[in-house]
Design an enzyme around this catalytic site. Structure first.
Site, mmCIF file in Angstrom:
data_model
loop_
_atom_site.group_PDB
_atom_site.id
_atom_site.type_symbol
_atom_site.label_atom_id
_atom_site.label_comp_id
_atom_site.label_asym_id
_atom_site.label_seq_id
_atom_site.Cartn_x
_atom_site.Cartn_y
_atom_site.Cartn_z
ATOM 1 N N MET A 16 1.075 -1.246 0.148
ATOM 2 C CA MET A 16 -0.402 -0.162 -0.445
ATOM 3 C C MET A 16 0.457 0.834 -0.221
ATOM 4 O O MET A 16 0.530 1.762 -1.459
ATOM 5 C CB MET A 16 -1.068 0.701 1.228
ATOM 6 C CG MET A 16 -1.840 -1.510 1.326
ATOM 7 S SD MET A 16 -2.580 -0.590 2.888
ATOM 8 C CE MET A 16 -3.559 -2.687 3.320
ATOM 9 N N GLN A 53 -10.137 -6.120 10.229
ATOM 10 C CA GLN A 53 -9.564 -6.735 11.578
ATOM 11 C C GLN A 53 -8.680 -6.529 11.148
ATOM 12 O O GLN A 53 -7.732 -6.800 12.165
ATOM 13 C CB GLN A 53 -9.835 -7.951 9.793
ATOM 14 C CG GLN A 53 -9.139 -8.794 10.044
ATOM 15 C CD GLN A 53 -9.839 -10.580 10.161
ATOM 16 O OE1 GLN A 53 -11.459 -11.059 10.009
ATOM 17 N NE2 GLN A 53 -9.408 -11.506 9.111
ATOM 18 N N GLU A 54 -7.458 -5.317 9.890
ATOM 19 C CA GLU A 54 -6.617 -5.257 10.191
ATOM 20 C C GLU A 54 -6.041 -4.312 11.314
ATOM 21 O O GLU A 54 -5.092 -4.934 12.521
ATOM 22 C CB GLU A 54 -5.534 -4.368 9.008
ATOM 23 C CG GLU A 54 -4.449 -4.112 8.685
ATOM 24 C CD GLU A 54 -3.282 -3.510 8.065
ATOM 25 O OE1 GLU A 54 -3.220 -3.063 7.404
ATOM 26 O OE2 GLU A 54 -4.157 -3.394 7.516
ATOM 27 N N ASN A 93 -1.811 6.572 14.376
ATOM 28 C CA ASN A 93 -3.607 6.237 15.856
ATOM 29 C C ASN A 93 -3.889 8.011 15.588
ATOM 30 O O ASN A 93 -5.590 8.333 15.495
ATOM 31 C CB ASN A 93 -2.527 6.521 16.878
ATOM 32 C CG ASN A 93 -2.539 5.646 17.348
ATOM 33 O OD1 ASN A 93 -2.402 4.553 16.343
ATOM 34 N ND2 ASN A 93 -1.963 5.270 18.277
#
Length: 380
Positions: free
Chosen positions: A127, A244-245, A369
């Site tokens: 990515m 899910q990652e 974050n």
């Protein structure tokens, strides 16, 4: 494992022990060497595959274990408890395999998932690019259709499993003029002409987990390598799989918090200072009391998120919340516990030093974050 979490049953508890025993024997004794060479040995993958420790939540018809996310979480707990952090199995099994299982065509699933389950094929997902971080819409790698093939050009960086991988899921623009709607995912075998691996990157922590740059120079792949078989579905696929990652990153973070606490409790009860054990000082007990509370609270929220995910109810908001919270507290606990080791905590032979440096990237990858908080704010 000292306690059984809400999402565990006899099967997942046994799997956690199997993973702990396997990594304790096959990986932990080699961790120093893995960190020195910046990758695990290739045969660790096939050994893990032989025991069924890969693709545990992929359907049996595709060679997987037929389990759920709880099985993946149990594997991570076992691996982290063994302090075998260099193996990139969670990226391979809990993330990339689910791109194929959830978005791939039947032919793609039949071709690749069984080989991923055995460890014959190691995978990576590409990515991030040198000029982009969490902003996936800004990627510049292209995959332009040319007859029955796609021609891929671009570069990627910070790619986990990049050095050893045999197959890469590449995020590219099949229509550069369409922004997010022009993003697609393509499967690229690493033996194709024009594909090159860059240097294995020197990182602050996680030294044994291979992370490198990937380059694509007119790499041609068949049109059948387009994941899902439809152009422009890449961004939607990424959004579908990212919860899910982020959850598996949280599992890793909380599992490591437990290890940090156990190591620090052991050390402070053995180490003497001023004629008594460190644990005998009120400051030590208070610090550990606060850290233990953070671990317990974070574990409770993680349990809730795993249960939601098992029920198909984990949304972007909760996935973002648990990701930022768990990784933040992992760093807090690691830092405060390292302080209790004093100068020895800064020495690399002590596991706490590696836990401290390894934890830092948890607040960055999988979406920083800060991005997690931005996503959460959209639901407020």
């Amino acid at each position: 494992m000292t306690e059984r979490y809400r999402w565990m049953d006899d099967e997942t508890e046994a799997l956690e022990k199997l993973a702990f025993d396997f990594f304790s024997k096959e990986a932990t004794p080699n961790e120093e060497r893995y960190r020195a060479q910046h990758h695990v040995d290739r045969d660790l993958w096939t050994k893990a595959g032989e025991l069924g420790l890969l693709c545990a939540s992929i359907p049996e018809e595709y060679g997987g274990g037929g389990g759920t996310f709880a099985h993946e979480a149990a594997l991570v707990y076992g691996q982290m408890r063994a302090q075998a952090s260099s193996f990139g199995g969670q990226v391979h099994s809990a993330i990339i395999a689910h791109y194929l299982n959830g978005c791939g065509t039947e032919a793609q699933k039949q071709e690749w998932l069984p080989k991923m389950a055995t460890g014959e094929v190691v995978t990576a997902i590409a990515m991030t690019e040198p000029g982009t971080g969490s902003d996936l819409q800004a990627i510049r790698t292209t995959a332009i259709k040319d007859g029955d093939e796609y021609v891929i050009n671009g570069s990627k960086t910070f790619i986990t499993n990049g050095l050893l991988c045999d197959l890469v899921v590449v995020v590219a623009k099949t229509d550069p003029a369409e922004g997010a709607k022009g993003i697609s995912l393509l499967l690229v075998e690493t033996d194709r002409q024009g594909f090159e691996r860059g240097r294995n990157l020197e990182k602050v922590g996680q030294h044994g987990l291979d992370t490198c740059e990937l380059f694509f120079d007119d790499v041609r792949v068949p049109a059948g390598n387009l994941l899902s078989g439809v152009e422009g579905q890449g961004f939607a696929s990424l959004m579908e799989q990212l919860p899910q990652e982020r959850l598996i990153l949280s599992v890793s973070g909380v599992a490591n918090m437990h290890v940090i606490m156990e190591e620090t409790l052991r050390y402070t009860k053995e180490r003497q200072a001023f004629g008594k054990e460190l644990f005998g000082f009120q400051n030590t007990r208070f610090e550990l009391a606060e850290c233990d509370t953070l671990v317990s609270v974070t574990q409770c929220y993680l349990d809730e998120c795993i249960m939601k995910h098992l029920d198909g109810a984990l949304d972007y908001k909760d996935a973002s919340k648990i990701k930022w919270w768990s990784t933040e507290q992992q760093n807090v606990v690691a830092d405060r516990c390292l302080q209790l080791f004093g100068g020895y905590g800064y020495m690399t032979e002590y596991p706490i030093s590696r836990q401290w440096t390894d934890a830092r990237v948890q607040k960055i990858y999988g979406g920083t974050n800060e991005i997690m908080k931005e996503l959460i704010s959209r639901f407020l």
